[in-house]
Design an enzyme around this catalytic site. Structure first.
Site, PDB file in Angstrom:
ATOM      1  CG  ASP A  57      41.656  41.679  36.784  1.00 22.63           C
ATOM      2  OD1 ASP A  57      41.711  42.704  37.489  1.00 22.63           O
ATOM      3  OD2 ASP A  57      41.478  41.694  35.551  1.00 22.63           O
ATOM      4  CG  ASP A 102      42.245  46.546  39.700  1.00 23.27           C
ATOM      5  OD1 ASP A 102      43.436  46.811  39.449  1.00 23.27           O
ATOM      6  OD2 ASP A 102      41.335  46.665  38.878  1.00 23.27           O
ATOM      7  CD  GLU A 103      45.630  43.545  36.365  1.00 22.50           C
ATOM      8  OE1 GLU A 103      46.287  42.781  35.660  1.00 22.50           O
ATOM      9  OE2 GLU A 103      45.466  44.752  36.123  1.00 22.50           O
TER      10      GLU A 103
END
Lengths: 366, 364
Positions: B11, B105-106
């Protein structure tokens, strides 16, 4: 509250009442049956808020009272008990004790006051007809009802009554099934009611093919049917059923007569290689011949050829093979008459001998 | 018994805000809020400098402005974020092919059989984070655990720029004191409902039998029962199946259900256009389900969906069904809505172009 009863006396009415109870409920009390003992009789009520089924059974040694008991569990217990056993049921505080032979069960309850029942319906009309006839009409049309369609008025069966006939009509918007019978005493002016899908299925289960009469009681928003010790009540769908008479083709003048069983068997075989999702088959008619052709995405092919009584030449129409087989299965008689017009228009299927049962199917555009 | 899987949840730390700070030195060390300007816009990301003021992502931008007046507001620039996301993805791909991106973003990585050959999942996570920093100047946090659920919780444990391992033998001890709110999917409302049953920690949750949880919470109850025991069999799936195509809009003023028709039709048009663009691709897919999403003025989200027998064939049909789905909203007529969305989902292979004709002209 307390009473005793033979297992066999209880089992069948209980099964009919429990059938109404949904497996998943919006309210906990809807998983229960309302049990009311009064004057030597016990009423068992199951409901899903739309359809209600009540069984009234004579019992022994009853003391009055009412409570609700988990429906499915009660039924499973009674069903699993040995034949001929005597069952005693008693309410002790917030629990119900069930004893039978050497078995003891204690069931949780909810107060009877929480149980929603349909009050007396405001009766506006009654119609009576042979039970076996009504069951037959419903059996032959119910399969065409829509299921969870946004056009909510299609999720049920239309009963269209006038002074001398009753028609049962069901449609999912792609195909339509219609069955009618004469009434010895119909209704004064035409009346159309829509019974919800679930109510239709419960009624079909309730009716028997004997020679008794059944009375339909219509309220403003309800239908009630009393049959022996069981009383069925269903809310009606409040909506306008589409003008079904307008979609029964009149211009379908290209007539084909076929052996019903042979056609069904041929369709069944062709269906194996039809597209799994759309289940399309092509019907090609030429003089005295019907060809059924199916393809699937793997480019496999089935071709069936049948003898047909027809002078029609050079007509090809695509249909969902499931719709054709449903319709053929719901017809009677050895021979079937198919009326076609063109590749865009609906077709009409009925027995060659009588037109009291009619099926209309819209084509697939291939 | 098969050996436990090794899952990493990576993350990025305050991703959009960090990209902005990296690309504009004037923003470094300052509270940065990435959000559009507008009465109803929400915060897309907040830099760590903004967080002590209480600014969080997904909160209304106006609220963020009140909480932290000195914050610098930057409009999001997804083109740049996507470019960085691709860079990061390429770094993951050096270690494993089993990558499941959750957003820009993960991502979840299954490194049970990592191709980088590093001795442990912990070392793999360290290597990934170090490389991300080297190549993008951005920091990431990671959680390492035997399944996705635990990995996701773990990545939050030493955030920012940290990582945390939950070994199979530690699962129970780790979960027992954990606040139930940490379980992904347990929001405020669910937390309150659980609190009414005396459930505050995952340990409390574990004392309740499966049947009781299922009766109260339905299928989600069964899932809670499993999560409380650290059970989560979901595979890391890199198949980027088309899940849903949708368009939604928040209104400048709240509207009644009745008044939504024009917006539903406009959004149906957008969704249909996107759907047609996708249909041109190599493997054509057909959407079978129509979804109407609504958010009430008091932020309750509801969705209504329909899977007709025939997939929708036209923009008009999509719009008609979406409009009709309003009929299945059982809220009072006085309810006002701040957002509406129209989506298509339930994708299947388009192996056929057969069209079933309708009996009645009024098909929805």
């Amino acid at each position: 509250m307390q009473f005793g009863i033979q297992r066999e006396v209880l089992l069948k009415p209980l099964q009919q009442v429990v059938g109404v109870v949904e497996r998943r409920q919006t309210l906990p009390v809807l998983a229960n049956l309302l049990v009311q003992a009064q004057d030597g009789k016990v009423a068992f009520t199951g409901t899903d808020l739309e359809v209600e089924m009540v069984a009234n059974i004579a019992v022994e040694g009853a003391s009055d009272g009412e409570v609700t008991i988990p429906a499915r569990k009660l039924f499973d217990i009674v069903r699993a008990l040995p034949d001929g056993v005597h069952i005693d049921l008693a309410l002790n505080g917030e629990r119900v004790a069930l004893k039978a032979g050497r078995s003891r069960f204690t069931l949780a309850t909810l107060p009877a006051s929480e149980f929603p029942t349909i009050d007396d319906i405001e009766l506006v009309e009654r119609v009576s007809l042979p039970e076996a006839v009504l069951k037959d009409l419903m059996d032959r049309t119910a399969f065409a009802m829509a299921n969870q369609d946004v056009r909510y008025y299609l999720n049920g069966m239309l009963l269209d009554l006038n002074e001398d006939t009753l028609r049962c009509v069901a449609t999912d918007g792609h195909r339509l099934a219609l069955a009618e019978t004469a009434l010895s005493s119909g209704v004064g002016s035409r009346r159309q009611i829509i019974i919800p899908r679930k109510g239709v299925m419960e009624l079909i289960g309730l009716f028997e093919a004997g020679d008794g009469e059944v009375e339909l009681e219509f309220g403003r928003n309800h239908l009630r049917v009393r049959r022996g010790e069981v009383t069925f009540t269903s809310k009606l769908i409040d909506g306008r059923f589409p003008d079904y008479e307008a979609v029964i083709p009149i211009g379908a003048d290209k007539e084909v007569h076929l052996q019903r069983d042979a056609l069904r068997a041929a369709l069944q075989r062709a269906a194996i290689l039809s597209n799994e999702k759309y289940r399309g088959v092509k019907l090609e008619v030429s003089p005295n011949k019907l060809r059924i052709i199916a393809h699937n995405p793997e480019q496999e092919e089935a071709v069936e050829e049948l003898e047909a009584e027809t002078g029609v030449d050079d007509l090809a129409v695509g249909f969902n093979v499931g719709y054709l087989m449903d319709a053929l299965g719901a017809l009677a008689g050895d021979k079937v008459q198919v009326n076609l017009r063109d590749a865009q228009s609906s077709c009409l299927l009925q027995s060659s001998e009588d037109d009291r049962i009619r099926h209309v199917i819209m084509p697939l555009r291939l | 018994m098969p050996s436990p899987r090794k899952i990493i949840h990576v993350d990025m730390d305050a991703f959009y805000a960090s990209v902005e700070q990296r690309d504009d030195p004037r923003l470094r060390g300052k509270p940065v809020v990435v959000a559009w300007r507008g009465a109803r816009s929400v915060v897309c990301a907040a830099s760590y400098e903004a967080r002590p003021f209480g600014v969080r992502s997904a909160m209304p931008a106006l609220r963020a402005e009140r909480l932290c007046p000195q914050a610098i507001f930057v409009a999001p620039d997804f083109t740049r974020y996507k470019a960085v996301s691709r860079q990061i993805h390429a770094i993951f791909a050096r270690h494993t092919d089993l990558i499941e991106p959750l957003s820009l973003d993960e991502a979840y990585l299954d490194v049970t059989d990592a191709k980088s050959g590093l001795p442990s999942a912990t070392a793999t996570a360290e290597a990934i984070r170090a490389t991300i920093f080297e190549e993008t100047e951005l920091t990431a946090s990671a959680g390492i655990a035997p399944n996705k659920f635990l990995a996701k919780i773990a990545s939050d444990w030493n955030k920012p720029n940290g990582q945390f391992v939950i070994r199979p033998s530690q699962v129970e001890a780790f979960l027992t004191p954990l606040d139930v709110g940490k379980i992904p999917g347990v929001g405020k409302v669910m937390q309150q409902r659980l609190a009414k049953l005396g459930i505050r920690t995952v340990g409390d949750l574990r004392t309740h039998p499966r049947a009781a949880l299922e009766q109260r919470f339905g299928r989600w109850g069964g899932r809670l029962y499993e999560l409380a025991r650290g059970i989560d069999e979901r595979a890391v799936s890199n198949e980027r199946e088309l899940q849903q195509i949708s368009s939604e809009d928040t209104f400048a003023e709240d509207l009644s259900l009745e008044a939504l028709e024009a917006d539903i039709r406009r959004l149906a048009g957008k969704t249909w256009a996107a759907y047609e663009r996708k249909s041109d691709e190599e493997r054509p897919r057909v959407a079978r389900t129509i979804v109407l999403k609504l958010k009430t003025a008091d932020f309750r989200t509801l969705t209504r969906s329909l899977t007709p027998q025939q997939p929708p064939q036209s923009e008009r049909e999509l719009a008609d069904i979406a409009c009709a789905l309003r009929g299945r909203v059982e809220l009072p007529d006085t309810t006002r809505y701040r957002l509406v969305g129209v989506g298509l989902s339930g994708f299947v292979d388009a192996d056929s172009h057969l069209v079933q004709n309708d009996l009645f002209g009024d098909a929805p």
